[in-house]
Write a protein that holds these residues in place. Sequence first.
Motif, PDB file in Angstrom:
ATOM      1  N   PRO A 189       0.799  -1.236  -0.238  1.00  0.00           N
ATOM      2  CA  PRO A 189      -0.062  -0.137   0.066  1.00  0.00           C
ATOM      3  C   PRO A 189       0.841   1.171  -0.003  1.00  0.00           C
ATOM      4  O   PRO A 189       0.511   2.217  -0.450  1.00  0.00           O
ATOM      5  N   GLU A 190       2.029   0.943   0.238  1.00  0.00           N
ATOM      6  CA  GLU A 190       2.827   2.438   0.747  1.00  0.00           C
ATOM      7  C   GLU A 190       3.113   3.001  -0.882  1.00  0.00           C
ATOM      8  O   GLU A 190       3.625   4.287  -0.860  1.00  0.00           O
ATOM      9  N   VAL A 191       3.121   2.250  -1.839  1.00  0.00           N
ATOM     10  CA  VAL A 191       3.460   2.899  -3.198  1.00  0.00           C
ATOM     11  C   VAL A 191       2.389   3.700  -3.758  1.00  0.00           C
ATOM     12  O   VAL A 191       2.350   4.496  -4.703  1.00  0.00           O
ATOM     13  N   TYR A 192       1.185   3.531  -2.939  1.00  0.00           N
ATOM     14  CA  TYR A 192       0.154   4.639  -3.269  1.00  0.00           C
ATOM     15  C   TYR A 192       0.192   5.795  -2.420  1.00  0.00           C
ATOM     16  O   TYR A 192      -0.852   6.989  -2.643  1.00  0.00           O
ATOM     17  N   ASP A 193       1.251   6.004  -1.733  1.00  0.00           N
ATOM     18  CA  ASP A 193       1.198   7.221  -0.837  1.00  0.00           C
ATOM     19  C   ASP A 193       1.511   8.350  -1.653  1.00  0.00           C
ATOM     20  O   ASP A 193       2.402   7.907  -2.733  1.00  0.00           O
ATOM     21  N   SER A 194       1.476   9.553  -1.489  1.00  0.00           N
ATOM     22  CA  SER A 194       2.097  10.515  -2.374  1.00  0.00           C
ATOM     23  C   SER A 194       3.589  10.340  -2.534  1.00  0.00           C
ATOM     24  O   SER A 194       4.246  10.115  -1.430  1.00  0.00           O
ATOM     25  N   LEU A 195       4.059  10.516  -3.750  1.00  0.00           N
ATOM     26  CA  LEU A 195       5.562  10.366  -4.116  1.00  0.00           C
ATOM     27  C   LEU A 195       6.394  11.220  -2.839  1.00  0.00           C
ATOM     28  O   LEU A 195       6.501  12.446  -2.817  1.00  0.00           O
ATOM     29  N   GLN A 196       7.385  10.576  -2.500  1.00  0.00           N
ATOM     30  CA  GLN A 196       8.180  11.036  -1.485  1.00  0.00           C
ATOM     31  C   GLN A 196       9.590  11.180  -1.989  1.00  0.00           C
ATOM     32  O   GLN A 196       9.840  10.191  -2.802  1.00  0.00           O
ATOM     33  N   ASP A 197      10.295  12.121  -1.649  1.00  0.00           N
ATOM     34  CA  ASP A 197      11.860  12.194  -2.275  1.00  0.00           C
ATOM     35  C   ASP A 197      12.591  10.834  -1.986  1.00  0.00           C
ATOM     36  O   ASP A 197      13.360  10.366  -2.799  1.00  0.00           O
ATOM     37  N   ALA A 198      11.990  10.090  -0.885  1.00  0.00           N
ATOM     38  CA  ALA A 198      12.919   9.096  -0.555  1.00  0.00           C
ATOM     39  C   ALA A 198      12.740   7.882  -1.504  1.00  0.00           C
ATOM     40  O   ALA A 198      13.555   6.865  -1.604  1.00  0.00           O
TER      41      ALA A 198
ATOM     42  N   ALA B 232       9.495  -2.495  -4.472  1.00  0.00           N
ATOM     43  CA  ALA B 232       8.110  -2.498  -3.842  1.00  0.00           C
ATOM     44  C   ALA B 232       7.108  -2.065  -5.073  1.00  0.00           C
ATOM     45  O   ALA B 232       5.955  -2.643  -4.778  1.00  0.00           O
ATOM     46  N   LEU B 233       7.461  -1.301  -6.106  1.00  0.00           N
ATOM     47  CA  LEU B 233       6.375  -1.057  -7.268  1.00  0.00           C
ATOM     48  C   LEU B 233       6.458  -2.436  -8.100  1.00  0.00           C
ATOM     49  O   LEU B 233       5.357  -2.743  -8.192  1.00  0.00           O
ATOM     50  N   LEU B 234       7.322  -3.070  -8.233  1.00  0.00           N
ATOM     51  CA  LEU B 234       7.340  -4.416  -8.849  1.00  0.00           C
ATOM     52  C   LEU B 234       6.486  -5.394  -8.217  1.00  0.00           C
ATOM     53  O   LEU B 234       5.600  -5.987  -8.779  1.00  0.00           O
ATOM     54  N   GLU B 235       6.592  -5.524  -6.771  1.00  0.00           N
ATOM     55  CA  GLU B 235       5.898  -6.484  -5.952  1.00  0.00           C
ATOM     56  C   GLU B 235       4.375  -5.948  -6.029  1.00  0.00           C
ATOM     57  O   GLU B 235       3.478  -6.932  -6.467  1.00  0.00           O
ATOM     58  N   GLU B 236       4.116  -4.921  -6.084  1.00  0.00           N
ATOM     59  CA  GLU B 236       2.835  -4.380  -6.147  1.00  0.00           C
ATOM     60  C   GLU B 236       2.097  -4.632  -7.551  1.00  0.00           C
ATOM     61  O   GLU B 236       0.879  -5.075  -7.508  1.00  0.00           O
ATOM     62  N   LEU B 237       2.743  -4.413  -8.564  1.00  0.00           N
ATOM     63  CA  LEU B 237       2.425  -4.702  -9.953  1.00  0.00           C
ATOM     64  C   LEU B 237       2.187  -6.001 -10.247  1.00  0.00           C
ATOM     65  O   LEU B 237       1.110  -6.540 -10.840  1.00  0.00           O
ATOM     66  N   GLU B 238       3.166  -6.946  -9.831  1.00  0.00           N
ATOM     67  CA  GLU B 238       2.989  -8.519  -9.879  1.00  0.00           C
ATOM     68  C   GLU B 238       1.690  -8.976  -9.127  1.00  0.00           C
ATOM     69  O   GLU B 238       0.814  -9.726  -9.461  1.00  0.00           O
ATOM     70  N   HIS B 239       1.594  -8.281  -7.823  1.00  0.00           N
ATOM     71  CA  HIS B 239       0.284  -8.608  -7.113  1.00  0.00           C
ATOM     72  C   HIS B 239      -0.909  -8.429  -7.910  1.00  0.00           C
ATOM     73  O   HIS B 239      -1.771  -9.109  -7.956  1.00  0.00           O
ATOM     74  N   PHE B 240      -0.973  -7.187  -8.558  1.00  0.00           N
ATOM     75  CA  PHE B 240      -2.035  -6.876  -9.362  1.00  0.00           C
ATOM     76  C   PHE B 240      -2.254  -7.625 -10.554  1.00  0.00           C
ATOM     77  O   PHE B 240      -3.466  -8.160 -10.719  1.00  0.00           O
ATOM     78  N   GLU B 241      -1.255  -7.953 -10.816  1.00  0.00           N
ATOM     79  CA  GLU B 241      -1.215  -8.768 -12.261  1.00  0.00           C
ATOM     80  C   GLU B 241      -2.044 -10.182 -11.795  1.00  0.00           C
ATOM     81  O   GLU B 241      -2.624 -10.474 -12.630  1.00  0.00           O
ATOM     82  N   GLN B 242      -1.510 -10.771 -10.747  1.00  0.00           N
ATOM     83  CA  GLN B 242      -2.082 -12.045 -10.184  1.00  0.00           C
ATOM     84  C   GLN B 242      -3.292 -12.137  -9.812  1.00  0.00           C
ATOM     85  O   GLN B 242      -4.040 -13.129  -9.441  1.00  0.00           O
ATOM     86  N   SER B 243      -3.869 -11.005  -9.655  1.00  0.00           N
ATOM     87  CA  SER B 243      -5.147 -10.654  -8.956  1.00  0.00           C
ATOM     88  C   SER B 243      -6.365 -11.103 -10.010  1.00  0.00           C
ATOM     89  O   SER B 243      -5.939 -11.028 -11.105  1.00  0.00           O
TER      90      SER B 243
ATOM     91  N   GLY C  64      -4.768   3.379  -9.969  1.00  0.00           N
ATOM     92  CA  GLY C  64      -4.769   4.528  -9.079  1.00  0.00           C
ATOM     93  C   GLY C  64      -3.491   5.376  -8.580  1.00  0.00           C
ATOM     94  O   GLY C  64      -3.195   5.702  -7.485  1.00  0.00           O
ATOM     95  N   LEU C  65      -2.586   4.734  -9.454  1.00  0.00           N
ATOM     96  CA  LEU C  65      -1.277   5.331  -9.508  1.00  0.00           C
ATOM     97  C   LEU C  65      -0.881   6.751 -10.078  1.00  0.00           C
ATOM     98  O   LEU C  65       0.169   7.448  -9.787  1.00  0.00           O
ATOM     99  N   ASP C  66      -1.782   7.092 -10.755  1.00  0.00           N
ATOM    100  CA  ASP C  66      -1.400   8.524 -11.285  1.00  0.00           C
ATOM    101  C   ASP C  66      -1.367   9.663 -10.458  1.00  0.00           C
ATOM    102  O   ASP C  66      -0.564  10.615 -10.446  1.00  0.00           O
TER     103      ASP C  66
END
Length: 417
Positions: free
Chosen positions: A38-47, A96-107, A128-130
Amino acid sequence: MWAQMVELEQEVERRRRLGQESAARKALIASSYHPARPEVYDSLQDAALAPEFLAVAEYSVSPGADLKGLLQRLETVSEEKRIYRVPVFTAPFCQALLEELEHFEQSDMPKGRPNTMNNYGVLLHELGLDEPLMTPLRERFLQPLMALLYPDCGGGQLDSHRAFVVKYAPGQDLELGCHYDNAELTLNVALGKVFTGGALYFGGLFQAPAALTEPLEVEHVVGQGVLHRGGQLHGARPLGTGERWNLVVWLRASAVRNRLCPMCCHEPDLVDDEGFGDGFTREEPATVDVCALTELAWAQCGGGRQVRAPLPLAGGRNKTPTAYCTCWLKAVPASGSFSGQTCCLSSGLLEAESGMGRQRGSQGSRGGEGAAAQGGGFRGRPASADPAESSRQSPQYHSVPTPSVTGSWMRGPERSE
Ligand SMILES: O=C(O)CCC(=O)C(=O)O
Ligand SMILES: [Fe+2]
């Protein structure tokens, strides 16, 4: 003429339906999908951003920043082709983004695919990542950087984008044919995983694919982004081993495309869209000679045609893009040695929304017949109103044969954003 009107109406309707389907997918995902990260949906952080990217962005907005200073902070892949490279995301964020995308792909969630040339991958706006990720990336970081790198291509006037992830894996898509992006500028970031092959290759600006003799090969480096102009002919070599996931952001500047559609090389003929369309807006233009501004415009507009260009920052930035160009309905009449290069639905060549797979008009007339073969004189042509002149069932590609490097160059329209 009548047939073309009907075709236009059908295509508008098709797009409307696809837009509605996309909105429905987005709503369903928003209400029922449970992210793995879920953290990849937080607003973009410099980190999340690589230190080099942050430094480049910081430099770009500093007083007195100029191209020379910027180039000291980027890797120049090709000065001539104006292709650059810079680390964009940190390794943990890519992961993290890859894991999320893969999770979505498998959903079991419904998935809209990036375009007609990529059958696997994800449209980031549907996920919802725009809003949290892509829009801030464009507005805060890419815009200042692109303004210095590509001021002549709308780099300082970016006002929309289409962001998606492409996935290549054994048994799925392996490579990507030669194409132009429906974008003024493109960022392509390798997210992972571990892979061999898949290098990008580049030809010239709006070069005919048939003339692509010695393309420039650019290896992907995980975490790093390649920046190029959307009109730079390019494709991706076959994957060797492993899996490759890349984030592709097609960056659009309505101030440029409103005057010169990158797909048909003409002032666009707009149709309003319920969504973002293809990044066009309806704004009142001032008249200047765009062709004098850029080599791109020269190539596109056929050498000096007066087209409308915006006053600096006129409208486009604050207006939401809502239209697309009907150029996919137009055909180019066969004439002499040149035939059938189109930006048109009629040829079965083109994809309405993405421009991928489109084939540009190639004509020798600027430099004589030989110019097409040499990759010169590449430009769009006016639409033919007569459907008999377009070759719906059997398009002809006398001047620009399908290149062997791609199997997907000639895919027809499938879906729209
Ligand atoms: O596969 C790649 O890295 C290239 C993708 C690309 O050019 C595109 O999606 O427009
Ligand atoms: Fe591309």
